[in-house]
Design an enzyme around this catalytic site. Structure first.
Site, PDB file in Angstrom:
ATOM      1  N   HIS A 122      44.412  38.674  47.195  1.00 51.99           N
ATOM      2  CA  HIS A 122      43.482  37.857  46.401  1.00 51.99           C
ATOM      3  C   HIS A 122      43.573  36.424  46.950  1.00 51.99           C
ATOM      4  O   HIS A 122      44.640  36.013  47.438  1.00 51.99           O
ATOM      5  CB  HIS A 122      43.968  37.907  44.953  1.00 51.99           C
ATOM      6  CG  HIS A 122      43.099  37.251  43.933  1.00 51.99           C
ATOM      7  ND1 HIS A 122      43.055  35.889  43.772  1.00 51.99           N
ATOM      8  CD2 HIS A 122      42.263  37.764  43.003  1.00 51.99           C
ATOM      9  CE1 HIS A 122      42.223  35.594  42.774  1.00 51.99           C
ATOM     10  NE2 HIS A 122      41.728  36.717  42.288  1.00 51.99           N
ATOM     11  N   GLN A 201      47.849  42.723  39.201  1.00 47.79           N
ATOM     12  CA  GLN A 201      47.137  43.983  38.929  1.00 47.79           C
ATOM     13  C   GLN A 201      48.092  45.120  38.614  1.00 47.79           C
ATOM     14  O   GLN A 201      47.659  46.262  38.449  1.00 47.79           O
ATOM     15  CB  GLN A 201      46.268  44.369  40.133  1.00 47.79           C
ATOM     16  CG  GLN A 201      45.106  43.446  40.359  1.00 47.79           C
ATOM     17  CD  GLN A 201      44.108  43.448  39.203  1.00 47.79           C
ATOM     18  OE1 GLN A 201      43.982  44.436  38.464  1.00 47.79           O
ATOM     19  NE2 GLN A 201      43.395  42.351  39.038  1.00 47.79           N
ATOM     20  N   LYS A 224      45.721  39.712  31.997  1.00 45.31           N
ATOM     21  CA  LYS A 224      45.381  40.999  32.602  1.00 45.31           C
ATOM     22  C   LYS A 224      46.233  42.130  32.037  1.00 45.31           C
ATOM     23  O   LYS A 224      46.136  43.274  32.477  1.00 45.31           O
ATOM     24  CB  LYS A 224      45.558  40.928  34.125  1.00 45.31           C
ATOM     25  CG  LYS A 224      44.523  40.038  34.799  1.00 45.31           C
ATOM     26  CD  LYS A 224      44.725  40.030  36.296  1.00 45.31           C
ATOM     27  CE  LYS A 224      44.017  38.893  36.977  1.00 45.31           C
ATOM     28  NZ  LYS A 224      42.580  39.105  37.115  1.00 45.31           N
ATOM     29  N   CYS A 361      37.254  37.738  44.905  1.00 42.14           N
ATOM     30  CA  CYS A 361      38.190  36.737  45.417  1.00 42.14           C
ATOM     31  C   CYS A 361      39.003  37.271  46.587  1.00 42.14           C
ATOM     32  O   CYS A 361      40.204  37.003  46.709  1.00 42.14           O
ATOM     33  CB  CYS A 361      39.139  36.237  44.333  1.00 42.14           C
ATOM     34  SG  CYS A 361      38.320  35.420  42.994  1.00 42.14           S
TER      35      CYS A 361
HETATM   36  C1  LIG Z   1      45.832  40.445  42.619  1.00 42.02           C
HETATM   37  C2  LIG Z   1      45.500  39.166  41.901  1.00 42.02           C
HETATM   38  N1  LIG Z   1      46.169  38.048  42.206  1.00 42.02           N
HETATM   39  C3  LIG Z   1      45.922  36.893  41.578  1.00 42.02           C
HETATM   40  C4  LIG Z   1      44.956  36.778  40.609  1.00 42.02           C
HETATM   41  C5  LIG Z   1      44.713  35.451  39.953  1.00 42.02           C
HETATM   42  O1  LIG Z   1      45.063  35.505  38.611  1.00 42.02           O
HETATM   43  P1  LIG Z   1      44.749  34.286  37.638  1.00 42.02           P
HETATM   44  O2  LIG Z   1      43.310  33.951  37.840  1.00 42.02           O
HETATM   45  O3  LIG Z   1      45.037  34.837  36.279  1.00 42.02           O
HETATM   46  O4  LIG Z   1      45.651  33.170  38.018  1.00 42.02           O
HETATM   47  C6  LIG Z   1      44.226  37.907  40.265  1.00 42.02           C
HETATM   48  C7  LIG Z   1      43.166  37.833  39.235  1.00 42.02           C
HETATM   49  O5  LIG Z   1      41.990  37.872  39.468  1.00 42.02           O
HETATM   50  C8  LIG Z   1      44.498  39.129  40.927  1.00 42.02           C
HETATM   51  O6  LIG Z   1      43.812  40.240  40.631  1.00 42.02           O
END
Ligand SMILES: Cc1ncc(COP(=O)(O)O)c(C=O)c1O
Lengths: 405, 124
Positions: A122, A201, A224, A361
């Site tokens: 991500h 995740q 999440k 993302c």
């Molecule tokens: C694998 C992964 N890493 C990082 C994030 C970022 O999480 P957050 O936006 O809650 O900081 C997400 C969420 O979209 C994600 O799915």
């Protein structure tokens, strides 16, 4: 300890609504899950009965708030099997946790060092490392996504004496693939690199044992995993947290301040500047309770069964390209040749079905898959088989409506 | 029925969806060589290209998108402005014209920013 999706569903009143005259079907759980009543009540009760600033006042309410807040830390430590509660640092989410580490380790990174990530990351587990590399002259390297067998071969090229940090996601948010983190962490450790696992995740689906994983850092977001937004966790091994330079300074994180110098507080406070997200922490602890009250194995099996149902149905019935594995995933990520995922999304939405279309993302990953985006249906414990079936039916309708003539 | 009437007659999100799909079919697609970075409208979720031509003092836009619903929206937008002078287009309250097209159910907030970007490009 039992698992019954329908009785679970009754704990999520938000799901009972209609969306444009259709029953709402929420399949965007990888973006954020809905929250059970128990989580909402925990936060509500905190404000009704215990709100005060923590760690500061010596009075009845402040003690009560501090106790609940620190108990929440203990609860989260148990949830991920962290040896000590001081190893749980509150952040606002995965993104902040990773930034905290990336800035905190900067003083140990030199030009020519290597930071290794994988091609499944991500942006939250990519951009902070890329920027750290820019600031320090280190080199960002990317372990390519390949099948398990090939991982082994590639590894020796990517883990080197210069590898200082290895950051890897446990489960890909974009395509649902698991990475072999145990093996990768061992590789990284043999080369003396710091290891960070992005569990964003994973936590809602898989029991996490950070002690067994043996990573230096493990990060995730509350929202999440049925918890509130605005709260997340950085777990770290004690020595790994100790070497982090605080990237935010201010109140709470200090023990002694003069105009000439400041002595930082001990862990975990040293890395938590300012008044924390108290009701968020308490809500997250309630989310840990919610998840642990379920039969986790059956819950995971249920989510995987829903994803597998979609996988199998669409593979047979429609001209779709599926990027997720057939088994053991809790989401299905796909594209349809010559049909834009945004158009598919719009039709699904018009029928009350919430999914996610786009790059998730993970633009470099999309580029490798040769698409600008995918359509992702991601499941949580409260989804039903009827919902999975309806998603497939409506998607097939959408493809018929949109296919180029 | 005019395009505006067709869209205004839609009573649900699904009807708007189908009307846009049907409108999209009348858009003349741009050849690949005209879909350049320079012609791309920034801020749209899907890729949108817009090309302005001046024919005897009147503005004619050509446009394309990789998403079908957006192509339907483009047909409606081009219909608002094509053939008018630049000064007339600049004098139009395009945001209001857009609102009258009854695309509210299609234009979620993230999409409507993109469409406003297209209108902005038409006026400048
Ligand atoms: C694998 C992964 N890493 C990082 C994030 C970022 O999480 P957050 O936006 O809650 O900081 C997400 C969420 O979209 C994600 O799915």
């Amino acid at each position: 300890m039992a698992f019954d999706p329908l009785s679970i569903r009754s704990q999520f009143p938000i799901l009972a609504q209609q969306a444009y005259d259709n029953p709402l079907i929420y399949l965007d759980n990888a973006a954020t899950t809905q929250k059970p009543l128990s989580v909402l009540e925990a936060m509500h009760n905190y404000y009704l009965t215990a709100n005060a600033n923590v760690h500061r006042g010596a009075h009845y309410l402040s003690d009560k708030a501090t106790d609940q807040f620190e108990n929440a830390r203990l609860r989260v430590a148990q949830f991920i099997n962290a040896p000590q509660q001081s190893q749980v640092i509150w952040t606002k989410g995965t993104t902040e946790s990773i930034n905290l580490v990336a800035y905190g380790l900067e003083h140990l990174i030199q030009a020519g060092d290597e930071i290794l990530i994988t091609s499944l990351e991500h942006h939250a587990n990519l951009v902070p490392w890329q920027q750290l590399a820019f600031r320090t002259g280190a080199r960002l390297r990317v372990l390519p996504l390949t099948s398990d067998a090939e991982w082994q071969e590639e590894l020796t090229h990517y883990f080197t004496e210069r590898t200082k940090i290895f950051a890897v996601t446990q489960v890909s948010n974009a395509i649902g693939v698991h990475t072999p983190i145990e093996m990768l962490i061992q590789q990284a450790k043999q080369h003396g690199a710091f290891t960070l696992v992005d569990g964003a995740q994973a936590v809602a689906h898989y029991p996490v044992d950070v002690a067994k994983l043996d990573c230096d850092f493990y990060v995730f977001s509350g929202h999440k995993m049925y918890g509130p937004t605005g709260i997340g966790v950085l777990y770290g091994k004690h020595h790994a947290l100790e070497v982090l330079m605080p990237y935010q300074t201010g109140g709470e994180m200090v023990s002694k301040v003069s105009y000439q110098a400041t002595e930082f507080n001990v862990l975990p406070y040293r890395l938590e500047a300012g008044t924390p997200h108290m009701e968020g922490a308490i809500g997250l602890a309630a989310a840990c309770d919610f998840v642990d009250q379920q039969d986790r194995q059956s819950m995971l099996a249920w989510e995987q069964q829903l994803a597998n149902h979609v996988w199998v149905t669409l593979q047979k019935a429609a001209n779709v390209e599926i990027y997720s594995p057939e088994h053991n995933a809790t989401l299905v990520s796909l594209s349809v040749p010559n049909v834009h995922t945004l158009d598919l999304n719009a039709y699904l939405d018009s029928q009350g079905i919430a999914v996610r279309a786009g790059s998730h993302c993970a633009q470099p990953l999309m580029a490798q898959l040769g698409v600008t985006g995918t359509l992702r249906a991601s499941f949580a414990c409260y989804n039903t088989l009827q919902e999975a079936e309806r998603f497939c039916d409506v998607l097939i309708e959408a493809i018929d409506l949109l296919a180029e003539e | 029925m005019t395009i505006k009437q067709q869209l205004q007659a839609c009573r649900s999100k699904e009807e708007t969806f189908k009307a846009l799909v049907s409108l999209s079919k009348s858009l003349a697609r741009l050849p690949a060589e005209e879909k350049t970075e320079e012609h791309k409208v920034k801020g749209c979720e899907s890729a949108v290209w817009l090309i302005e031509q001046d024919i005897d003092g009147a503005c004619y836009f050509k446009a394309d998108s990789d998403a079908k619903l957006m192509r339907g929206v483009l047909v409606a937008l081009l219909n608002l402005v094509n053939g008018k002078s630049k000064a007339d287009i600049q004098a139009m309250d395009l945001a209001n014209e857009l609102a009258e097209l009854n695309l509210g159910s299609y234009l979620t907030s993230s999409r409507s920013n993109g469409v406003l970007g297209i209108l902005h490009a038409m006026q400048n």
